[in-house]
Scaffold this active site. Structure first.
Site, short mmCIF file in Angstrom:
data_model
loop_
_atom_site.label_atom_id
_atom_site.label_comp_id
_atom_site.label_asym_id
_atom_site.label_seq_id
_atom_site.Cartn_x
_atom_site.Cartn_y
_atom_site.Cartn_z
N SER A 130 -4.78 11.41 3.72
CA SER A 130 -4.56 10.00 4.04
C SER A 130 -5.51 9.11 3.25
CB SER A 130 -4.80 9.78 5.54
OG SER A 130 -4.80 8.39 5.86
N TYR A 154 -1.24 3.45 0.54
CA TYR A 154 -0.80 2.11 0.94
C TYR A 154 -0.92 1.19 -0.27
CZ TYR A 154 -1.17 3.49 5.87
OH TYR A 154 -1.02 4.09 7.09
N THR A 180 3.51 5.04 1.86
CA THR A 180 3.89 4.59 3.19
C THR A 180 4.43 3.17 3.10
OG1 THR A 180 2.29 5.99 4.34
CG2 THR A 180 3.03 4.04 5.50
N LYS A 251 7.51 7.35 2.47
CA LYS A 251 7.36 7.69 3.89
C LYS A 251 7.60 6.45 4.74
CE LYS A 251 3.75 9.22 7.12
NZ LYS A 251 3.50 7.92 7.81
N HIS A 275 6.45 6.44 11.96
CA HIS A 275 4.99 6.37 12.04
C HIS A 275 4.50 6.88 13.40
CE1 HIS A 275 1.92 4.58 9.26
NE2 HIS A 275 1.15 4.86 10.30
#
Length: 349
Positions: A130, A154, A180, A251, A275
């Site tokens: 992440s 992100y 994402t 995603k 999510h």
């Protein structure tokens, strides 16, 4: 018990504290570990890990959707020889379970994401690190130099932050970018608001170490508020493709229409995800969106992969000229989804 399960238990016993691995504690399934974590983690930490957005309807629906699915077993099929190997984006893994992107592992374990990476390497499966890790992409890579890793990204208002992360992960052997797309703004997680959630003082979002030291804005999940770029749209896929040769997985897809757009924009896969119910409460349960009636796209691309995700997250894979969709939601749902659709899943929180 299959060989991967035996290996998991051996690795667990050899790497975790004796108090946690005491056979008398009977931590034999994910629910047991979940209960143990709830009892032993600080309330604020547990509430963060368990959070859903607003009334948590979508989070809870994720679980109920799997409980409503029933298996249709076939008998007298020779299973004397089994093979759990699978392939993701051309990489062979030992069994079809990976680790989805989740944040702040160091709140639960001092070694955090480095231990997660070592576990994935030991089991020869995929770990999606992440952006909001409490270990840097370099530390994760060094901890498991031979591991199979993707990186979850992100897009920030300051695009240079995202660009730098892409270049760092590419240089350190990560094999794909997982973008994402369902967080233009952070979901309202009521328990985090009630708890005034902040990272413990000794922890930080290590991928941004030193970058936000002089900021004056309020902090949200370890970075200044309003750092994410809410203007992100489909044309930004081309921008991301211009930065890297790595495969791009999207995603956060929940509709056939967006899956079609993903195909049109040349991504290598999607993760069907809400999510974990942490973003938009009232959206559909992921399991409802990956039934055979809802997963078709008009793509004829042999490299396109449609990948589902849910509360315990996912990721998936497909073989040449066919799409495979797979999910994990605890043990029963894992087998449910392998039977319902096909081939690989990632586990998150």
């Amino acid at each position: 018990m299959c060989e991967p399960e035996r290996s998991m238990q051996r690795n667990l016993r050899s790497s975790c504290p004796s108090s946690l691995c005491d056979p008398e504690m009977s931590l034999v399934c994910l629910s047991d570990f979940e209960m143990y974590a709830k009892e032993h983690l600080p309330k604020t930490t547990w509430d963060y890990y368990a959070a859903g957005a607003d009334e948590c309807c979508t989070r809870d629906d994720n679980l109920m959707a799997y409980k409503r699915i029933r298996l249709r077993p076939r008998m007298l099929r020779d299973v004397s020889v089994t093979d759990t190997r699978a392939t993701i984006q051309g990489m062979e893994i030992s069994f079809p379970i990976g680790i989805a992107p989740t944040a702040f592992h160091c709140m639960a374990w001092h070694d955090g994401e480095m231990s997660t990476a070592r576990a994935a390497e030991a089991m020869n499966t995929c770990y999606i690190a992440s952006t909001y890790a409490t270990c840097s992409v370099e530390e994760i890579s060094a901890a498991a130099p031979n591991g199979f890793r993707w990186f979850q990204l992100y897009v920030y208002r300051n695009r240079k932050l995202s660009e730098q992360l892409v270049h760092r992960v590419e240089a350190h052997g990560y094999k794909a970018i997982v973008l994402t797309v369902d967080v233009p703004y952070t979901g309202k997680r009521r328990n985090d608001i009630r708890n005034n959630f902040k990272l413990p003082p000794h922890l930080k979002v290590k991928n941004f170490d030193g970058i936000f030291e002089n900021h004056t804005e309020a902090e949200v999940y370890g970075v200044p508020a309003n750092s994410l770029d809410p203007s992100i749209c489909w044309k930004d896929i081309y921008w991301l493709q211009s930065l890297t040769r790595l495969p791009i997985i999207i995603k956060g897809i929940l509709t056939k229409e967006d899956a079609e757009l993903a195909v049109e924009h040349g991504v290598q896969g999607i993760i069907v995800s809400n999510h974990g119910g942490r973003q938009l409460d009232g959206g559909p349960a992921t399991a409802a969106e990956i039934s055979p009636r809802s997963t078709g796209t008009s793509s004829s691309s042999p490299s396109f992969r449609m990948i589902p995700e849910i509360k315990l997250s996912t990721t998936s894979e497909s073989g040449h000229h066919r799409r495979k969709i797979n999910i994990l939601r605890k043990q029963r749902s894992f087998w449910t989804n392998l039977g319902l659709i096909e081939k690989h899943c990632n586990q998150g929180k």
